[in-house]
Design an enzyme around this catalytic site. Structure first.
Site, mmCIF file in Angstrom:
data_model
loop_
_atom_site.group_PDB
_atom_site.id
_atom_site.type_symbol
_atom_site.label_atom_id
_atom_site.label_comp_id
_atom_site.label_asym_id
_atom_site.label_seq_id
_atom_site.Cartn_x
_atom_site.Cartn_y
_atom_site.Cartn_z
ATOM 1 N N LYS A 43 59.358 2.807 38.962
ATOM 2 C CA LYS A 43 58.879 2.699 37.574
ATOM 3 C C LYS A 43 58.921 1.235 37.112
ATOM 4 O O LYS A 43 59.587 0.406 37.741
ATOM 5 C CB LYS A 43 59.733 3.585 36.676
ATOM 6 C CG LYS A 43 61.202 3.202 36.652
ATOM 7 C CD LYS A 43 62.086 4.312 36.091
ATOM 8 C CE LYS A 43 63.533 3.895 36.070
ATOM 9 N NZ LYS A 43 64.435 5.015 35.737
ATOM 10 N N ARG A 141 68.237 13.205 27.036
ATOM 11 C CA ARG A 141 66.964 12.485 27.004
ATOM 12 C C ARG A 141 65.855 13.532 27.064
ATOM 13 O O ARG A 141 65.326 13.900 26.049
ATOM 14 C CB ARG A 141 66.913 11.458 28.148
ATOM 15 C CG ARG A 141 65.810 10.459 27.991
ATOM 16 C CD ARG A 141 65.976 9.216 28.858
ATOM 17 N NE ARG A 141 65.942 9.469 30.301
ATOM 18 C CZ ARG A 141 65.948 8.505 31.224
ATOM 19 N NH1 ARG A 141 65.984 7.238 30.861
ATOM 20 N NH2 ARG A 141 65.935 8.804 32.514
ATOM 21 N N TYR A 270 61.962 -27.178 19.729
ATOM 22 C CA TYR A 270 61.880 -26.643 18.367
ATOM 23 C C TYR A 270 63.245 -26.621 17.694
ATOM 24 O O TYR A 270 64.256 -26.295 18.318
ATOM 25 C CB TYR A 270 61.364 -25.203 18.387
ATOM 26 C CG TYR A 270 59.920 -25.071 18.806
ATOM 27 C CD1 TYR A 270 58.897 -25.662 18.073
ATOM 28 C CD2 TYR A 270 59.572 -24.318 19.931
ATOM 29 C CE1 TYR A 270 57.563 -25.524 18.461
ATOM 30 C CE2 TYR A 270 58.251 -24.169 20.318
ATOM 31 C CZ TYR A 270 57.248 -24.782 19.580
ATOM 32 O OH TYR A 270 55.949 -24.631 19.954
ATOM 33 N N MET A 318 57.615 -20.766 24.416
ATOM 34 C CA MET A 318 56.841 -19.676 25.018
ATOM 35 C C MET A 318 56.437 -19.998 26.455
ATOM 36 O O MET A 318 56.440 -19.118 27.321
ATOM 37 C CB MET A 318 55.599 -19.394 24.169
ATOM 38 C CG MET A 318 54.861 -18.131 24.561
ATOM 39 S SD MET A 318 53.330 -17.916 23.658
ATOM 40 C CE MET A 318 53.918 -17.656 22.001
HETATM 41 C C1 LIG Z 1 65.448 5.101 36.648
HETATM 42 C C2 LIG Z 1 65.850 6.394 37.213
HETATM 43 C C3 LIG Z 1 66.487 6.477 38.463
HETATM 44 C C4 LIG Z 1 66.943 5.261 39.240
HETATM 45 O O1 LIG Z 1 68.061 4.683 38.626
HETATM 46 P P1 LIG Z 1 68.841 3.465 39.315
HETATM 47 O O2 LIG Z 1 70.051 3.297 38.472
HETATM 48 O O3 LIG Z 1 67.934 2.292 39.218
HETATM 49 O O4 LIG Z 1 69.109 3.845 40.702
HETATM 50 C C5 LIG Z 1 66.720 7.729 38.978
HETATM 51 N N1 LIG Z 1 66.378 8.848 38.293
HETATM 52 C C6 LIG Z 1 65.785 8.811 37.074
HETATM 53 C C7 LIG Z 1 65.450 10.076 36.371
HETATM 54 C C8 LIG Z 1 65.507 7.580 36.489
HETATM 55 O O5 LIG Z 1 64.943 7.543 35.280
#
Ligand SMILES: *Cc1c(COP(=O)(O)O)cnc(C)c1O
Length: 376
Positions: A43, A141, A270, A318
């Site tokens: 992700k 969540r 700045y 920036m």
């Molecule tokens: C991000 C995530 C992981 C991986 O987590 P890490 O701490 O980076 O290993 C695994 N499962 C779910 C549902 C996640 O959202």
């Protein structure tokens, strides 16, 4: 990611991705978890490493499938020719289901209502949906609470157009020194899954372990594990058990674009927050908060030039930052390391996270798409 090769050549700033280290990390995790399946979590642009190339390398290195947060990340992988199983971990909105089915993406079913939406869309399209049931064991969540999962299980086993390919939950504190909350979540997960045993029904493949749990909770591994940050060579917290040897994958490098002497009493950048106490040599580096190098690092960060640490002075802008190199010498185009090793020294993502009082995840995912990723 969005920058073509020619402009990469023209841009002195690069996020280098060490593919050898990435492969070594997969091998080290494989060594630790043995025959369990590994779902590589990619992700957020593969934690900033570049979604498509990193995913291809992970699969070549032996991960069994991929996990992303959002539908569009999965679609991008499919459009790039990735054929491995891909689970979208996040919550869904009903009208997204057709896109999951069209792109053969596995769906997180996090409530009976969402499961019904999946079932209806699959029926309408004459396709089978691949689903993972999501239980909430203490993260709050997404997912049904562990002690109210029966309705979701009943709906899943009677669904006519769904293949039940997984059941999972997410751990909130698996990387903490205090292991009690993970134990509680594990107990809740097992308690919920007893539903299958009581009915003599086969339990779908179970997965619970993120990186912290791979490192220090073997009893959470079940049939599949879901490493993210460890793939990229970092430990999720400073206190987690370092049971797997890891090599950092990403480094952030740039080059000197300007050299000058700042005279005693002159201020830099700045708001004039830094003033030279004596004549000193200062170089400008073309990296700023517009690249994801946080303005909150102003007055805190150090970088490596000529194998030595030097402080970033004044406000980070920036597009550029200034570095006081004192009496050292530096020339235009000299390499500057913001994250990574140079000479004998190294600035780790952990150190940058410490300056920012955040975690390593945020540092990595902050490096944005203006910075070209290059692989070596
Ligand atoms: C991000 C995530 C992981 C991986 O987590 P890490 O701490 O980076 O290993 C695994 N499962 C779910 C549902 C996640 O959202």
């Amino acid at each position: 990611m969005i920058v073509d090769d020619e402009s990469i050549a023209l841009r002195p700033t690069t996020a280098w991705v060490d593919l050898g280290a990435l492969r070594a990390n997969v091998a080290a995790i494989r060594q630790r978890v043995g025959p369990r399946q590994i779902m590589g979590i990619v992700k957020a642009n593969a934690y900033g490493h570049g979604l498509v190339r990193t995913s291809q390398e992970l699969l070549a290195a032996g991960v069994d499938g991929l996990g992303v947060a959002f539908l569009e990340e999965g679609i991008l992988l499919r459009r790039s020719g990735v054929t491995a199983p891909i689970l979208v971990l996040g919550g869904i909105i009903g009208n997204q289901v057709v896109h999951f089915l069209e792109h053969d993406l596995q769906i997180t079913a996090s409530s009976p209502f969402k499961l019904q939406q999946i079932e209806e869309a699959a029926a309408a399209l004459g396709k089978r949906a691949q689903i993972h049931l999501k239980l909430d064991t203490g993260m709050e969540r997404i997912g049904v609470h562990w002690d109210g999962a029966a309705k979701l299980f009943e709906a899943a086993v009677s669904a006519q157009h769904c293949d039940l390919v997984g059941v999972f939950s997410h751990l909130a504190s698996s990387d903490a020194a205090d292991r009690s909350y993970t134990r509680l979540q594990l107990e809740r997960f097992l308690e919920a899954l007893d539903w299958f045993r009581q009915r003599s029904l086969p339990c779908p493949p179970r997965h619970l372990a993120n990186s912290g749990a791979i490192l220090q909770h073997p009893d959470t591994w079940f049939e599949m594990v879901r490493p993210g940050i460890t793939l990229y060579g970092l430990y999720p917290t400073p206190e987690v058990e370092r049971s797997v040897p890891l090599r950092p994958v990403l480094s952030l490098e740039s080059r000197v674009v300007y050299f000058k002497v700042v005279r005693e009493g002159s201020s830099v950048s700045y708001d004039s927050t830094w003033t030279a106490q004596q004549d000193t040599r200062v170089v400008t580096v073309p990296v700023g908060y517009g690249d994801g190098y946080s303005r909150r690092l102003s007055g805190q960060a150090q970088v490596l030039i000529g194998g030595q640490r030097h402080p970033v002075i004044g406000r980070i802008t920036m597009d550029a930052l200034m570095v006081d190199i004192g009496k050292s010498s530096a020339y235009n185009a000299d390499p500057v390391v913001l994250i990574g090793a140079q000479g004998e020294d190294r600035i780790g993502v952990e150190e940058v996270a410490g300056w920012l009082q955040t975690n390593v995840y945020e540092v990595l995912t902050s490096i944005n798409t203006r910075v070209p990723r290059r692989y070596r």
